[in-house]
Design an enzyme around this catalytic site. Sequence first.
Site, mmCIF file in Angstrom:
data_model
loop_
_atom_site.group_PDB
_atom_site.id
_atom_site.type_symbol
_atom_site.label_atom_id
_atom_site.label_comp_id
_atom_site.label_asym_id
_atom_site.label_seq_id
_atom_site.Cartn_x
_atom_site.Cartn_y
_atom_site.Cartn_z
ATOM 1 N N SER A 43 -39.262 6.818 33.494
ATOM 2 C CA SER A 43 -38.069 7.194 34.263
ATOM 3 C C SER A 43 -38.383 8.377 35.176
ATOM 4 C CB SER A 43 -36.913 7.565 33.327
ATOM 5 O OG SER A 43 -37.124 8.847 32.748
ATOM 6 N N SER A 45 -36.806 11.313 35.276
ATOM 7 C CA SER A 45 -36.151 12.536 34.808
ATOM 8 C C SER A 45 -37.014 13.782 34.930
ATOM 9 C CB SER A 45 -35.704 12.368 33.356
ATOM 10 O OG SER A 45 -36.811 12.310 32.487
ATOM 11 N N LYS A 105 -39.828 15.961 28.133
ATOM 12 C CA LYS A 105 -39.021 16.948 28.838
ATOM 13 C C LYS A 105 -39.755 18.285 28.820
ATOM 14 C CE LYS A 105 -35.518 13.999 29.013
ATOM 15 N NZ LYS A 105 -35.081 13.354 30.271
ATOM 16 N N SER A 213 -31.219 13.575 34.341
ATOM 17 C CA SER A 213 -31.941 13.721 33.081
ATOM 18 C C SER A 213 -30.978 13.787 31.901
ATOM 19 C CB SER A 213 -32.798 14.998 33.113
ATOM 20 O OG SER A 213 -33.405 15.238 31.865
#
Length: 265
Positions: A43, A45, A105, A213
């Site tokens: 993704s 994010s 993250k 996100s």
Amino acid sequence: MFARRKKTEEKGGIVETIKTIVYALLIAAVFRTLFFQPFWIPSGSMKDTLLIGDFLFVNKMAYGYSRYSCPFAICPISGRIFASEPKRGDVVVFRHPVNGSDFIKRLIGLPGDTVQVRGGVLYINGTEVPQADAGTFDETLAPQGPMGSLPRCANSPVGQGGTCEKRRLRETLPNGVTHDVLDIDPNGFADNTDVYTVPEGHYFFMGDNRDNSEDSRFSQAVGGVGMVPAEYLVGRADRIMFSSAGRSLLYFWTWRPDRFFKAVE
């Protein structure tokens, strides 16, 4: 007699081949569990630090080991062993505490910290985290990766094949780690939050693509990440090994050689 010997040799050869395959799988499993785990970025994010289609190895030695260091969380480990504290600003792969999927993250909040976002600006322990203008992040509005997802653009509407823009800011965390963050919507739904207090033994994560996100700003009850317990950390992302913007690795014309072996900052 000759035919029997030949049959025995063939049988022995098959057994040896099976043994070789089994040993290779065991070695690969041990390597993946103890040292490095391959990870594809699915993704956007973490743009522009990580792009969809980046392939990297996660350093599993960085923070020690827990049951989640093994596939399907089968390691018979309670808590963490050989534990080492992650540093603020690390890009971390961790297991989602509820659905068990892998997330990647940036570590923003340490145990005992307070974290808040006000007007799109991050505050840690009540102090504003400095941001400096870093121009724009531009990409083509086109399907990305195997899932064919389209990027969100600050300059919408943009037609297919057009230039999709996002404001880029250079953020400096309290320990001096600097990294880029992207801003799509100046009044995004997560640009103003409550004050979060990170519990002992937990961590607060955010994506660099701040308006796109699912992270610790959202509770697990609404599909977010919430605070992540230490035992769910899998490892640290250190370097991109390969990168492809296409739906398949075979689409060599979509490879991004400038990202091969690039350090994750």
